[in-house]
Enzyme design. Structure first.
Site, mmCIF file in Angstrom:
data_model
loop_
_atom_site.group_PDB
_atom_site.id
_atom_site.type_symbol
_atom_site.label_atom_id
_atom_site.label_comp_id
_atom_site.label_asym_id
_atom_site.label_seq_id
_atom_site.Cartn_x
_atom_site.Cartn_y
_atom_site.Cartn_z
ATOM 1 N N GLY A 66 18.066 37.463 39.472
ATOM 2 C CA GLY A 66 17.564 38.443 38.573
ATOM 3 C C GLY A 66 18.187 39.762 38.651
ATOM 4 N N SER A 67 17.197 40.665 38.483
ATOM 5 C CA SER A 67 17.347 42.160 38.246
ATOM 6 C C SER A 67 18.321 42.762 39.190
ATOM 7 C CB SER A 67 16.058 42.674 38.112
ATOM 8 O OG SER A 67 16.111 44.091 37.618
ATOM 9 N N SER A 68 19.076 43.599 38.100
ATOM 10 C CA SER A 68 20.206 44.596 38.874
ATOM 11 C C SER A 68 19.132 45.925 39.366
ATOM 12 C CB SER A 68 20.586 45.581 37.448
ATOM 13 O OG SER A 68 21.532 44.610 36.883
ATOM 14 N N SER A 69 17.856 46.095 39.092
ATOM 15 C CA SER A 69 17.115 47.029 39.890
ATOM 16 C C SER A 69 16.633 46.587 41.125
ATOM 17 C CB SER A 69 15.876 47.265 38.975
ATOM 18 O OG SER A 69 16.203 47.922 37.577
#
Lengths: 141, 422
Positions: A66-69
């Protein structure tokens, strides 16, 4: 503890030492949108371990998704004391590793990240006592 | 050290390009070691996700780089932030959080990043071309750049994104290399009915299914006869990158590295072949909804940010439409797209129907929704995936048509025809 446990060698992604009970995730997790860094709770409602908490555990998961964050969420949880004390992966995951690297750079808090072989990974159960030190993983069931 | 650095790399590492570049190069080299790269390569641009506020750590990092004199070495665009600077009244969170989020945004612009504030930098005019080596963060942007543009980026996260921009260098691994871009898992759509394959709504659902089944492998999708539009590929990629660790996909006959199935696959052929069934597609759709019926409190479109062509499709559907007074209706987009649709008179058309346009941020990452408890319909699989955890809302994934009809009715309206077995 390590004297009486099984000791395995892993590949160090982020150096350091840490010990705690294993929380084994059955599926990859996006830490952003998956963990609330204010509480350490797993909030991804699609995830089998939704509702579990990562505070103070050795987080065991195949890899992140999922997320880059997710890097920031891990660093923020480590800073806030709501994160895991170590992470065991089955495959290299730079997004996870970077969260621990930046937490070390900014706050001098070490959260080791290691990659272990498939057989070792598959043998870890939630609740096992794990100790990470200098690239070794000790497991006591 | 296993990474073979150039004399310039070593000079940066020794601090001769300033302290911020030195910090950044240390991180890039550490990343190269972790990833098993043998050398670093130049990039032509970066897209930075670190400007979205998640707490003190992200701000501490950015402030440290600013204090160290950080200045980007390549053009860098900025992802969404936590605030809509054009519509600040929409933010319903804590003022101290807003102040910290604003400070974070200022840190990144002060290092020379462009204040684009969009998760869809590929909708900006100066997007990267085929074969360009870039360093993009933001999962949907990564997958679009690799798959649709044929540019080359690894799945970069926060912290590394700005390090790549400050040094102009990244490790040569994974999706930067020819071998890393070939597909290992094949999805075949031959058994699906044409009316499903030609529906917009199919693509985010397919993306969710493909992302979950691909794990970390590059997938290739075969069985879509006609070239697939960028908006559909965007929806597919965003869903796949949320459900899995997918950084790239191929669609045979559409995406630039898949003129044929053989061209997209690894030389040894697929490790796994998935024949997608109608039942699995319906199950994937259902798994992205947490409720099915009842009163609706909001509709959210534009995750990833709505494009000009998506507005072109939406605007005629709003003719004669008034959103129900109990329903909030949001469309998130980039400020560049907003400028374009203002000029065409479309933004005003949306507002007259009761649609609130959100820029610079998105409705699932920051407190904007007014009505709680909230039941929200969206046509975005990414929104549907993350919002229940992030916001504590109930969500229904629907088609654009279902979203609009439900918004007018004030309650969930479904069209099941597409999903019933014939």
């Amino acid at each position: 503890m390590s004297a009486s446990g099984r000791v395995h060698r892993g590949r160090i992604l982020v150096a350091g030492a840490g010990r705690g009970h294993a929380l084994v995730l059955d599926e990859p997790l996006s830490l952003w949108g998956g963990v609330d860094p204010a509480t350490g709770k797993i909030i991804d409602r699609h995830h089998p371990q939704a509702g579990s908490n990562v505070v103070g555990v050795v987080l065991v998961m195949p890899w992140g998704k999922g997320s880059s964050s997710s890097s920031t969420v891990l660093a923020e949880a480590i800073r806030a004391g709501t994160g895991p004390v170590g992470i065991v992966l089955a495959e290299v995951d730079p997004i996870i590793a970077l969260g621990a690297i930046v937490a070390r750079e900014l706050y001098a808090i070490e959260v080791p990240v290691v990659v272990v072989g498939g057989d070792v990974f598959a043998g870890i159960r939630s609740g096992d006592e794990l100790e990470l030190r200098a690239g070794t993983l000790s497991i006591r069931a | 050290m296993t990474v073979d650095l150039t004399s310039t790399d070593r000079a940066i590492l020794a601090g001769r390009a300033g302290e911020a570049a030195q910090i950044a190069m240390r991180v890039i080299v550490e990343l190269a070691e972790i990833s098993g790269a043998h050398r670093l390569i130049d990039i032509t641009s970066a897209h930075i996700d670190g400007c979205l506020y998640h707490g003190r750590a992200g701000l501490d990092w950015a402030e440290r780089l600013v204090a160290a004199g950080g200045r980007v070495a390549v053009p860098a665009t900025l992802n969404v932030s936590s605030l809509d600077l054009l519509h600040p009244e929409l933010f319903r969170g804590n003022p101290s959080t807003a102040a910290a989020a604003r400070k974070l945004m200022d840190c990144y612009t002060s290092m020379g990043c462009r204040p684009t504030w969009t998760c869809a930098p590929y909708q900006l005019p100066e997007r990267p071309g085929f074969g360009e080596q870039i360093a993009w963060a933001e999962s949907n942007a990564i997958v679009f750049a690799n798959s649709v543009l044929g540019a080359r980026t690894e799945r970069y996260g926060d912290f590394v994104d700005i390090c790549a921009a400050l040094t102009g260098r990244v490790p040569e691994v994974g999706l930067h290399t020819d071998a890393g871009r070939r597909a290992k898992v094949l999805f075949r759509l031959e058994s699906l009915p044409p009316e499903l394959l030609s529906s917009d709504f199919f693509f985010p659902v397919l993306g969710h299914l493909v992302g979950g089944r691909s794990e970390r492998r590059v997938p290739v999708i075969a069985g879509l006869d006609h070239p697939v539009s960028e908006d559909r590929l965007k929806a597919l990629g965003a869903a796949a990158a949320s459900a899995g660790a997918v950084g790239m996909f191929h669609v045979v006959g559409t995406t630039p590295e898949a003129p044929t199935l053989e061209a997209a696959l690894t030389d040894t052929g697929p490790e796994e072949i998935v024949d997608v069934t109608r039942v699995e597609v319906a199950r994937a759709r259902d798994s992205l909804s947490t409720t099915a019926t009842g009163k609706l409190t909001a509709v959210s479109l534009g995750t990833p940010h709505y494009s000009v062509t998506e507005f072109a499709a939406l605007v005629p559907l709003l003719n004669g439409v008034t959103v129900h007074s109990d329903v909030e209706f949001y469309v998130s987009t980039g400020r560049d797209v907003l400028a374009e649709i203002e000029a065409r008179g479309w933004a005003e058309h949306c507002r007259r129907a009761g649609v609130q346009i959100v820029t610079d941020t998105c409705t699932y990452i920051t407190p904007i929704l007014r009505n709680h408890p909230a039941v929200v319909m969206t046509n975005s699989a990414k929104w549907a995936y993350y919002a229940p955890g992030n916001l504590g809302v109930e969500v229904i994934l629907g088609s654009l048509d279902e979203c609009i009809r439900s918004a007018v009715a004030g309650e969930v309206w479904r069209d099941e025809r597409l999903w019933q077995s014939s």
